[in-house]
Design an enzyme around this catalytic site. Structure first.
Site, mmCIF file in Angstrom:
data_model
loop_
_atom_site.group_PDB
_atom_site.id
_atom_site.type_symbol
_atom_site.label_atom_id
_atom_site.label_comp_id
_atom_site.label_asym_id
_atom_site.label_seq_id
_atom_site.Cartn_x
_atom_site.Cartn_y
_atom_site.Cartn_z
ATOM 1 N N THR A 175 5.743 -32.841 29.221
ATOM 2 C CA THR A 175 6.807 -33.077 30.298
ATOM 3 C C THR A 175 5.911 -32.545 31.353
ATOM 4 O O THR A 175 5.086 -31.875 31.086
ATOM 5 C CB THR A 175 7.866 -32.215 29.948
ATOM 6 N N VAL A 204 19.100 -36.607 25.020
ATOM 7 C CA VAL A 204 18.806 -35.888 26.174
ATOM 8 C C VAL A 204 18.107 -34.504 26.040
ATOM 9 O O VAL A 204 18.810 -33.941 25.477
ATOM 10 C CB VAL A 204 19.985 -35.895 27.100
ATOM 11 N N GLY A 205 16.945 -34.180 26.490
ATOM 12 C CA GLY A 205 16.556 -32.837 26.464
ATOM 13 C C GLY A 205 16.848 -32.235 27.549
ATOM 14 O O GLY A 205 17.820 -32.542 27.992
ATOM 15 N N ASP A 206 16.048 -31.034 27.810
ATOM 16 C CA ASP A 206 16.606 -29.994 28.858
ATOM 17 C C ASP A 206 15.871 -30.731 30.281
ATOM 18 O O ASP A 206 16.619 -30.150 31.215
ATOM 19 C CB ASP A 206 15.786 -28.525 28.746
ATOM 20 N N GLY A 227 8.824 -28.183 26.211
ATOM 21 C CA GLY A 227 9.024 -27.756 24.981
ATOM 22 C C GLY A 227 10.141 -28.184 24.321
ATOM 23 O O GLY A 227 10.800 -29.222 24.881
HETATM 24 N N1 ASP Z 1 11.261 -30.592 26.881
HETATM 25 C C1 ASP Z 1 11.067 -31.747 26.593
HETATM 26 C C2 ASP Z 1 12.148 -32.424 25.833
HETATM 27 O O1 ASP Z 1 12.892 -31.643 25.306
HETATM 28 C C3 ASP Z 1 9.884 -31.887 25.863
HETATM 29 C C4 ASP Z 1 8.605 -31.621 26.281
HETATM 30 O O2 ASP Z 1 8.639 -30.649 27.142
HETATM 31 O O3 ASP Z 1 7.556 -32.218 25.960
HETATM 32 O O4 ASP Z 1 12.680 -33.504 26.191
#
Ligand code: ASP
Length: 312
Positions: A175, A204-206, A227
């Site tokens: 990200t 869906v992530g953060d 993360g």
């Molecule tokens: N935070 C992102 C998610 O959970 C993934 C990442 O940071 O690589 O979608």
């Protein structure tokens, strides 16, 4: 008076100069953030953002992004967006042109077209290979129609959700977090990602959740996360970090408190990036050395800054 500056995660190292140039010419923090994030989204080698972003379990790249304006805490976000590289620009249009905070899936894509953001092919040789491998893993070897897809997901839920998923998804996420403060002292934070590699379609992530992956408030500071997004969502990590600053913690203290809390879940890790109103910057990792990159209007190139490794 704090010198206008921009910071970003590792994968933004060679892109933040684009934002620094905008700040040097008196441009806004939001213009600086958008330009630098767009450059990461255009980089097919990044693998976790925009073009070339790691596909989901059905071999399709779906993007999440958000942007927040620290002046008024207005925000815009998109989730599960397909066929558009500049997800952050669509998020900005959501902020500027709609009364909403978040658009998802086909609606977000339709909105992108309506505001003149062109369709783009997000696939690369790497993602096409991954998609082919996904198809090869389906029961009949092909994931062409809806029934096939459903069967594949059922199989994944019933038997496949094992070590192989943990292994591949750990290796394949990424990200970008970029945030800036301009000559007016205005703050902006932008986050863009293809999310967790091999996620379930629609996951869906953060990153597009304001308060989880992204938060900023001109009065106190700005924060963003990367993360395992599920953890930042559960703990509202970005919002908590800014709130810790509001309540008088130092940057290091705020990062430590937020990441210690994630440790307490014992369910994975996140990293974070943060700055305060005085222009101090910090980042944090739960798994090793943390670094981020900084440029202000007088910098000749990106400066590597060390953050804090927060152990359990
Ligand atoms: N935070 C992102 C998610 O959970 C993934 C990442 O940071 O690589 O979608």
């Amino acid at each position: 008076m704090v010198k206008p500056f921009i910071i970003g995660t590792r994968n933004a190292k060679d892109m933040i100069h684009l934002g620094a140039e905008i700040l040097r010419e008196g441009g806004s923090a939001m213009d600086a953030v958008e330009a630098a994030v767009n450059a990461v989204e255009d980089n097919p080698l990044d693998g976790g953002v925009g073009v070339g972003g790691t596909p989901n379990l059905l071999g399709v790249t779906q993007l999440d992004a958000s942007i927040m304006d620290g002046r008024n805490r207005r925000s815009g976000a998109v989730a599960g967006l397909e066929n558009v590289a500049h997800a952050i620009s669509v998020a900005r249009k959501v902020l500027e042109l709609t009364p909403h905070d978040l658009l998802v899936g086909p609606g977000a894509e339709m909105f992108a077209r309506a505001v003149g953001i062109e369709k783009s092919d997000l696939s690369t040789e790497r993602t096409r290979k991954i998609a082919a491998a996904m198809r090869a893993g389906s029961p009949e070897g092909i994931l062409e129609d809806e029934k096939e897809k459903e069967r594949f997901l059922r199989m994944w839920l019933e038997e496949g959700r094992g070590e192989w998923y943990e292994k591949i998804s750990k290796a394949d996420w990424g990200t970008v977090n970029i945030m800036a403060m301009d000559a007016n002292g205005d703050m902006c934070v932008g986050v863009s990602t293809s999310g967790l590699g091999y996620k379930l379609p629609g996951r869906v992530g953060d990153s597009p959740y304001i308060g989880a992956g992204n938060y900023c408030d001109n009065r106190f500071g700005s924060a963003a996360c990367t993360g395992k997004g599920e953890l930042a969502i559960r703990l509202s990590s970005a919002r908590m970090i800014v709130s810790y600053l509001e309540n008088g913690l130092t940057l290091r203290g705020a990062v430590r408190k937020a990441l210690k809390d994630v440790h307490s879940l014992q369910d994975g890790t996140i990293s974070c990036l943060v700055f305060d109103g005085e222009g101090n910057t910090m980042s944090g990792s739960m798994t090793g050395e943390s670094i981020h990159y900084y440029m202000d209007v007088d910098s000749e190139g990106p400066e590597e800054r060390k953050g804090v490794w927060v152990k359990p």
